[in-house]
Design a protein around this motif. Structure first.
Motif, mmCIF file in Angstrom:
data_model
loop_
_atom_site.group_PDB
_atom_site.id
_atom_site.type_symbol
_atom_site.label_atom_id
_atom_site.label_comp_id
_atom_site.label_asym_id
_atom_site.label_seq_id
_atom_site.Cartn_x
_atom_site.Cartn_y
_atom_site.Cartn_z
ATOM 1 N N UNK A 27 0.824 -1.205 0.000
ATOM 2 C CA UNK A 27 0.000 0.000 0.000
ATOM 3 C C UNK A 27 0.855 1.251 0.000
ATOM 4 N N UNK A 28 1.961 1.215 0.739
ATOM 5 C CA UNK A 28 2.862 2.369 0.773
ATOM 6 C C UNK A 28 3.444 2.636 -0.605
ATOM 7 N N UNK A 65 2.819 -9.408 -5.619
ATOM 8 C CA UNK A 65 2.619 -8.317 -6.563
ATOM 9 C C UNK A 65 1.208 -7.776 -6.386
ATOM 10 N N UNK A 66 1.022 -6.492 -6.635
ATOM 11 C CA UNK A 66 -0.306 -5.872 -6.645
ATOM 12 C C UNK A 66 -0.887 -5.938 -8.056
ATOM 13 N N UNK A 67 -2.124 -6.377 -8.168
ATOM 14 C CA UNK A 67 -2.827 -6.433 -9.450
ATOM 15 C C UNK A 67 -4.094 -5.591 -9.345
ATOM 16 N N UNK A 75 -7.242 -3.081 -5.648
ATOM 17 C CA UNK A 75 -6.078 -3.892 -5.965
ATOM 18 C C UNK A 75 -6.141 -5.187 -5.171
ATOM 19 N N UNK A 76 -5.575 -6.237 -5.715
ATOM 20 C CA UNK A 76 -5.420 -7.491 -4.989
ATOM 21 C C UNK A 76 -3.938 -7.843 -4.907
ATOM 22 N N UNK A 123 -5.714 -5.825 -17.060
ATOM 23 C CA UNK A 123 -5.220 -5.729 -15.694
ATOM 24 C C UNK A 123 -4.240 -4.562 -15.633
ATOM 25 N N UNK A 124 -4.068 -4.021 -14.437
ATOM 26 C CA UNK A 124 -3.248 -2.838 -14.233
ATOM 27 C C UNK A 124 -2.173 -3.154 -13.202
ATOM 28 N N UNK A 125 -0.927 -2.779 -13.520
ATOM 29 C CA UNK A 125 0.201 -3.004 -12.627
ATOM 30 C C UNK A 125 0.880 -1.674 -12.326
#
Length: 382
Positions: A27-28, A65-67, A75-76, A123-125
């Motif tokens: 999150x940071x 990883x954040x997706x 985000x997951x 999807x977004x990275x």
């Protein structure tokens, strides 16, 4: 958050507090990224880097990883798993009302057993240093119900990076990275082992590792054809030779068995059904982790240095896993060899282990179905 286990090794055990720590770290990074997204225009480039967070327990680690999804801030956090070749998001509910997502097939089962829909959409990275990167037309699983299998996570969350064959025809389920229209290769470049690996009884959460997408193979890599075999369901090369503690063994012999490419975990994991290694008591013995190899036979573990030769029909690459470059607190075991190692799923050969991903940078070429390897620079211990 949802944490599914990796395919090729036992997951690093995480308490609720450890999971919260991973989410806090991501999150940071995410907040920093999105703070600049509105005013940052990413110029055309030959590569783009995605931040990874690692969680380790002594000499074992997993990467996360954040997706994200188009049209929402949701985000997951997912485990990065080279033993799986598909993206599995835990909640179809998060995307069912978003524009751009289409159900291709309803009521299927993803590999860990959750009921799911097969979905097409972007999807977004997050991008290291700011901005986001979208892969516009992916095919992936989205879970629609909790998993009822004993011991399984409630919902599966798995960022599969495995490559099993040259980039498939459009519409075929594969790693989400194979749907990338601009970048053909993915490079796993972990932070130095001293930064990734922990030294206490609690898992260590560490930022600083990267998954970098490239348009072409970057310099310095030796590149090899993956094993294309319907009986081999994991990204693999051939293993040609092994030395333990500087002693050249007769293992594996010919024909050369598989070497699974694992971008997490820890020790090299080896199955030796012919008894070339398991008949010898190797020096520098380590305890076999309790409860980790309950379905394996005749196992022993060592902390000796290893020299491994991998390759294909056209060439080979040799590297050494040298624990002397690590601090004593995290040197741990380097190899768990068994007559039948359960993590090899009945195949002779080895899983090269996350320890190899800390020794080498690893490249997956999804267009041409190849694995690239190059040595990471040694970092002195402190």
């Amino acid at each position: 958050m949802h944490f599914s286990p990796p395919r090729l090794h036992r997951a690093v055990p995480l308490t609720t507090a450890h999971r919260t720590s991973i989410e806090k770290t991501l999150k940071s990074s995410r907040a920093s990224t999105h703070q600049f997204t509105a005013r940052l225009t990413l110029a055309p480039t030959d590569s783009v880097s995605i931040p990874l967070t690692t969680a380790s327990l002594y000499s074992d680690f997993d990467a996360y990883i954040d997706v994200g999804f188009q049209g929402t801030a949701t985000y997951e956090t997912m485990i990065v798993d080279s033993g799986n070749n598909s993206l599995i998001v835990p909640r179809f509910e998060d995307i069912e009302n978003l524009a751009g997502y289409t159900i291709v097939q309803k009521d299927v089962r993803e590999p860990w057993g959750c009921k799911a829909n097969l979905v097409r959409g972007p999807i977004v990275l997050d991008v290291d240093g700011g901005g986001t990167h979208s892969i516009p037309d992916c095919l992936f699983y989205a879970c629609t119900a909790d998993n009822t299998q004993p011991g399984a996570e409630t919902r599966t969350a798995n960022f599969g990076t495995g490559c099993l064959a040259p980039k498939a025809m459009a519409g075929t389920l594969q790693s989400v990275l194979a749907f990338e229209p601009t970048f053909t290769c993915a490079e796993f470049n972990y932070a130095p082992a001293q930064q990734v690996l922990g030294t206490s009884n609690d898992p260590k959460v560490s930022p600083g590792s990267l998954l970098t997408l490239h348009k072409t193979v970057p310099p310095g890599y030796q590149v090899f054809d993956i094993v294309v075999d319907p009986n081999v369901q994991w990204t693999s090369l051939r293993v040609m030779a092994l030395s333990i503690g500087g002693v050249q063994t007769k293992w594996p012999g010919k024909p050369y068995p598989i070497a699974m490419i694992d971008t997490g975990g820890g020790s090299v994991l080896l199955s030796d059904p012919t008894g070339l290694l398991t008949g010898t008591q190797w020096p520098e013995q380590e305890p076999v982790p309790a409860g980790w190899f309950t379905q394996s036979t005749q196992c022993q573990a060592t902390r000796e240095s290893l020299t491994i030769q991998l390759g294909d029909d056209h060439g080979s690459y040799t590297y050494t896993v040298d624990t002397s470059v690590l601090s004593a607190a995290v040197q741990g075991r380097t190899l768990v060899l068994c007559q039948d190692n359960q993590y090899m799923f009945g195949h002779p050969g080895m899983n090269v282990g996350g320890i190899s991903a800390l020794t080498n940078s690893i490249l997956l070429d999804y267009t041409n179905a190849k694995v690239g390897l190059k040595p990471k620079p040694a970092v002195a211990t402190t």
